[in-house]
Motif scaffolding. Structure first.
Motif, PDB file in Angstrom:
ATOM      1  N   ALA A 572       1.286  -2.656 -11.406  1.00  0.00           N
ATOM      2  CA  ALA A 572       2.348  -3.550 -10.939  1.00  0.00           C
ATOM      3  C   ALA A 572       2.756  -3.263  -9.505  1.00  0.00           C
ATOM      4  O   ALA A 572       3.024  -4.183  -8.720  1.00  0.00           O
ATOM      5  CB  ALA A 572       3.562  -3.433 -11.860  1.00  0.00           C
ATOM      6  N   PHE A 573       2.778  -1.999  -9.120  1.00  0.00           N
ATOM      7  CA  PHE A 573       3.207  -1.633  -7.776  1.00  0.00           C
ATOM      8  C   PHE A 573       2.062  -1.630  -6.775  1.00  0.00           C
ATOM      9  O   PHE A 573       2.269  -1.306  -5.597  1.00  0.00           O
ATOM     10  CB  PHE A 573       3.885  -0.271  -7.792  1.00  0.00           C
ATOM     11  CG  PHE A 573       5.192  -0.240  -8.556  1.00  0.00           C
ATOM     12  CD1 PHE A 573       6.045  -1.333  -8.550  1.00  0.00           C
ATOM     13  CD2 PHE A 573       5.575   0.890  -9.274  1.00  0.00           C
ATOM     14  CE1 PHE A 573       7.246  -1.317  -9.245  1.00  0.00           C
ATOM     15  CE2 PHE A 573       6.773   0.923  -9.969  1.00  0.00           C
ATOM     16  CZ  PHE A 573       7.611  -0.187  -9.962  1.00  0.00           C
ATOM     17  N   GLY A 574       0.871  -1.987  -7.225  1.00  0.00           N
ATOM     18  CA  GLY A 574      -0.252  -2.093  -6.303  1.00  0.00           C
ATOM     19  C   GLY A 574      -0.895  -0.770  -5.947  1.00  0.00           C
ATOM     20  O   GLY A 574      -1.724  -0.701  -5.032  1.00  0.00           O
ATOM     21  N   LEU A 575      -0.550   0.275  -6.684  1.00  0.00           N
ATOM     22  CA  LEU A 575      -1.164   1.578  -6.438  1.00  0.00           C
ATOM     23  C   LEU A 575      -2.640   1.560  -6.832  1.00  0.00           C
ATOM     24  O   LEU A 575      -3.472   2.203  -6.199  1.00  0.00           O
ATOM     25  CB  LEU A 575      -0.403   2.646  -7.230  1.00  0.00           C
ATOM     26  CG  LEU A 575      -0.639   4.115  -6.913  1.00  0.00           C
ATOM     27  CD1 LEU A 575      -0.464   4.403  -5.443  1.00  0.00           C
ATOM     28  CD2 LEU A 575       0.322   4.977  -7.738  1.00  0.00           C
ATOM     29  N   CYS A 576      -2.932   0.800  -7.862  1.00  0.00           N
ATOM     30  CA  CYS A 576      -4.322   0.554  -8.245  1.00  0.00           C
ATOM     31  C   CYS A 576      -4.665  -0.893  -7.932  1.00  0.00           C
ATOM     32  O   CYS A 576      -4.029  -1.814  -8.445  1.00  0.00           O
ATOM     33  CB  CYS A 576      -4.540   0.825  -9.732  1.00  0.00           C
ATOM     34  SG  CYS A 576      -6.171   0.316 -10.331  1.00  0.00           S
TER      35      CYS A 576
END
Length: 857
Positions: A572-576
């Motif tokens: 969700a946070f764009g870390l992946c």
């Protein structure tokens, strides 16, 4: 003899006398009507007021009804003074106790129901006043006047009170409203963004006290609502309490005091079986007053969620107005655990997101002041953000509870996500309030909070460490406070990545590019190292095809039991952003959720090891070891919306169905039975619905514009609703690849994400809701602007103007000094961007559609 000319000679005697009588009674009315016409109809207005304010001197009553007869009050001053009837759509909502003023001392209780002197009644311009309402004893008495005025659909009630002496009062009612039962209203929406839920005043004298006095009571079955707004002198303090009386009435008591009332029992805003929620207080000899506005509200219209195809709009409305608001404990205490348990966890990052979905300026204002309070009292000198607020010290880490402010560290361990929660909420709150000075006031504290965690990287691998080092300490480090996650915590670090990026953008807005670049670089390094395989120091498990939860200081890896908030947060946070990993994780979660027929995602799918969790989590599935906590639903929705929107929508609907079953009045749901568990109700349960607004409808306000970034599905086509941002009412019409934002001043339609702002005569369009490029349209008149954005791709930009006016166009964000071809209705010309990458052009539109295409040559 000369004959006299007389009308008497023209008619018979009986006719003459009849005519005289008609002239006596009719002529004044004719004259008054004529005078009214000369005075603009003022006497007609007086007649209307008299029609709706009726004084019966014989029965000593006054009846007042609003202009539409939706609301009426009946005042009885035969013995004292009280409102005995409060009719809403013809139905009296009051008990026999009615509405009255009172105060109590240790010597007894005294009320306006029994006045020791004769009450004087006087008609006023547009209203009526009852004065000389006297009650009390030899030590202190009061003399009150009640002034009522009727203006359209509002009844204005001013109460003036004069205290005879200095005294200490145990309680005051200014006034007290006694409704017939707890079932008259479902609850009340408070003017600090919170709510009182009548069903939680479950036993006699259960009482909720808050430091605000305005409320809108509502009944969703009838669609009726009653709004009572309260104002006093700015040097005074208003408070209110809500209670179940000994007569099983629902009582609402307002007060006005010289100093802010203190809670009587610790810091409790809610107390069980005690009506005296506030402490005794001093009053001075002299005057005090309160101004009340009483108004009938069409609840369905006022709180409409609009047209929401394929979505239960009524359930959305009720969920947000109950569970979503329940986390507001009081002024300056906006949380998620709520007022019945007097708790707020600072280690929750979604309060501003709830405000975005509620779309209530009162909630937004209260959250700003809450974050101010936390900045001032909940952050230590070195930048540590204390994790909780509570009414008492029973949950404290020994020696950390502040008995004045209520902030402390939890006994379960240092929950380090309070650092990230404060940052995320502050950054997202700024997008709602748009107050750059407010943001600047949090710059130092946010930098300190981030710095505190950034320093916690003893092995210099770009991953930030918790205070506890291993499971042997049996301490928590995040929201899952009886799971012994330690040292390098994947959940906290995922939130840290989001916090760093959000705050880096804030620093840019504040003009500190150096700090902005620094935080972006820290986030980039975190992302690189986080995504490494576990054997290389990262969190990715190639064997389990998931992100693990944590690593102890000795390198031992824990939490490969498919912990959903961890894996959802990473996506969700764009870390992946690895599409293959995303697909593997989300497909597995969906497969297992469907196999168990769960309505929502559990905190984990498999069990932790016994030594990794508190005994209260055993045996699996139990509590934080496998039960369903919908609080983290927004992470799941946000994770799925970029991969499979249908799946995201399914769980939004599931939450709405569950609300219709039980009101989501639980902390969690049993994995085995899917029935609600726990007395600590969590407002965060509403976050799957806040994600409907943020991640499906795409509501993304920014500090300087209204923005939408939708992810619509065909089943939702035709969605329409209003959204109010910083005083402007926007109407949104959303379908797949077709988004329209409009106000009374403009309509802008686009096939892609957009932001828009109207300031004076200038309408500014932000492609993709970003600031890299803008199209500003300056109209020479005040006529509404109609614009369609046809396409906005790199190197080619096209739009239409569908309104007649003289316009000036300004495009920014172009290649500096580059040459472009501009076509207006097919006629080409060459234009050049200036050194700042801007092109200016004026155009007169004659009312026909004008099409503009700008291409890089």
């Amino acid at each position: 003899m000369k004959r006299e000319y007389s009308i008497r000679n023209k008619i018979n005697p009986n006719g003459y006398y009849l005519l005289m009588l008609l002239l006596i009674f009719i002529y004044p009315s004719i004259l008054n009507a004529y005078n009214d016409s000369l005075k603009g109809g003022t006497r007609h207005a007086d007649a209307e007021i008299k029609k709706h304010i009726y004084h019966n001197a014989a029965s000593k009553t006054v009846r007042i009804t609003d202009s539409a007869d939706n609301l009426g009050i009946l005042i009885d001053y035969s013995k004292g003074c009280k409102i005995t009837g409060l009719n809403v759509k013809g139905k009296n909502t009051l008990s026999s106790s009615g509405v009255y003023t009172c105060f109590s001392t240790r010597g007894g209780k005294f009320s306006s129901c029994n006045s020791t002197s004769g009450i004087e009644v006087k008609k006023t311009d547009g209203g009526i006043t009852m004065s000389n309402i006297v009650y009390g004893d030899n030590s202190i008495n009061v003399n009150e006047s009640w002034d009522f005025k009727l203006v359209d659909d509002k009844i204005f009630w001013k109460i003036d009170r004069r205290y005879s002496n200095l005294a200490k009062l145990e309680e005051t009612a200014f006034p007290q409203w006694s409704f017939a039962s707890l079932s008259v209203w479902k609850g009340g929406i408070l003017d600090n963004g919170g709510m009182v839920w009548c069903k939680y005043l479950a036993t006699v004298n259960d009482t909720y006290g808050v430091h605000t006095g305005g409320v809108t009571f509502w009944n969703p079955d009838s669609g009726d609502a009653l709004r009572i707004a309260a104002k006093s002198d700015e040097k005074k303090y208003i408070a209110a309490k809500y209670s179940q009386s000994e007569k099983n009435e629902f009582t609402f008591t307002q007060s006005v005091t010289d100093v802010e009332l203190e809670p009587r029992y610790n810091l409790n805003r809610f107390v069980e079986k005690k009506a005296d929620v506030f402490s005794a207080f001093d009053v001075q000899k002299g005057n005090t007053s309160i101004n009340l506005e009483i108004q009938y509200i069409d609840y369905e219209k006022e709180y409409s969620r609009g047209k929401l195809p394929a979505i239960d709009a009524e359930a959305v409305r009720e969920l947000l107005n109950t569970t979503g608001r329940y986390g507001v404990v009081d002024n300056n205490i906006v949380g998620a655990n709520g007022w019945t348990t007097n708790w707020k966890c600072l280690h929750e990052p979604f309060f501003a997101q709830i405000g975005m979905a509620l779309n209530d300026e009162n909630y937004t204002r209260n959250l700003s002041s809450t974050l101010d309070q936390e900045r001032n009292y909940a952050i230590t000198a070195d930048g540590r953000v204390l994790s909780r607020w509570h009414n008492a010290d029973d949950d404290q880490m020994p020696g950390t509870f502040n008995y004045k402010t209520g902030y402390y560290e939890a006994r379960w361990g240092y929950t380090v996500d309070s650092q990230t929660g404060y940052i995320i909420n502050t950054a997202e709150q700024f997008d709602l309030c748009g107050d750059i000075d407010w943001l600047r006031s949090h710059k130092e504290s946010c930098e300190k909070a981030l710095g505190w965690l950034i320093k916690r990287d003893s092995n210099n691998n770009g991953i930030f460490e918790m205070v506890n080092s291993s499971i042997a300490e049996q301490k928590a480090s995040d929201w899952l406070d009886i799971v012994w996650a330690s040292f390098e915590n994947g959940f906290v670090n995922a939130q840290m990545y989001e916090a760093l990026r959000l705050w880096a953008n804030c620093e840019l807005i504040l003009g500190d590019k150096e700090k902005s670049d620094y935080y972006f670089s820290v986030a980039s390094r975190l992302k690189e190292n986080f995504n490494k395989p576990v054997d290389n120091g990262g969190f990715w498990s190639p064997q389990k095809k998931q992100y693990v939860y944590w690593r102890d200081k000795d390198g031992t890896v824990h939490g490969d039991n498919l912990v959903t908030p961890v894996n959802f947060a990473v996506i969700a946070f764009g870390l992946c952003d690895d599409k293959e990993r995303i697909a593997v994780i989300l497909n597995e979660i969906e497969k297992r959720t469907v196999a168990e027929k769960l309505f929502h995602w559990p905190l984990c799918f498999d069990s932790y090891k016994r030594e990794e969790v508190h005994l209260n989590n055993w045996p699996f599935p139990k509590y934080e070891n496998g039960d369903i906590f919908p609080t983290w639903g927004y992470l799941g929705i946000r994770a799925y919306v970029g991969y499979n929107k249908e799946t995201a929508l399914k769980y939004i609907r599931n939450i709405l169905e569950q609300y219709n079953k039980d009101g989501l009045s639980s902390q969690r749901y049993s994995r085995d039975t899917q029935l609600g568990q726990g007395s600590d109700i969590l407002a965060g349960i509403c976050t799957s619905i806040t994600a409907l607004y943020r991640d499906i409808y795409g509501i993304r306000p920014k500090w300087n514009r209204m923005g939408v970034e939708p992810n619509m599905l065909k089943t939702l086509n035709g969605t329409e609703f209003s959204y109010k941002l910083r005083g402007t009412d926007y109407h949104l019409a959303l379908s797949v690849d077709d988004y329209t934002i409009s106000t009374s001043e403009f309509t802008l339609r686009s096939k892609s994400k957009l932001g828009v702002n109207k300031s004076g005569t200038i309408l500014t369009y932000y492609p993709d809701n970003k600031e890299e490029m803008t199209l500003a349209i300056d109209s020479k008149s005040e006529h509404p602007i109609y614009i369609d954005v046809i396409s906005w791709k790199t190197g080619t930009y096209s739009w239409k103007i569908n309104s007649k006016d003289d316009y000036g166009f300004s495009l920014t964000g172009l290649i500096p000094e580059a040459v472009y071809k501009l076509l207006i209705n097919g006629r080409a010309e060459t234009v050049k961007a200036d050194k700042g990458g801007r092109i200016l052009r004026e155009h007169h539109n004659d009312g026909k559609t004008a099409t503009f295409i700008l291409k890089k040559m």
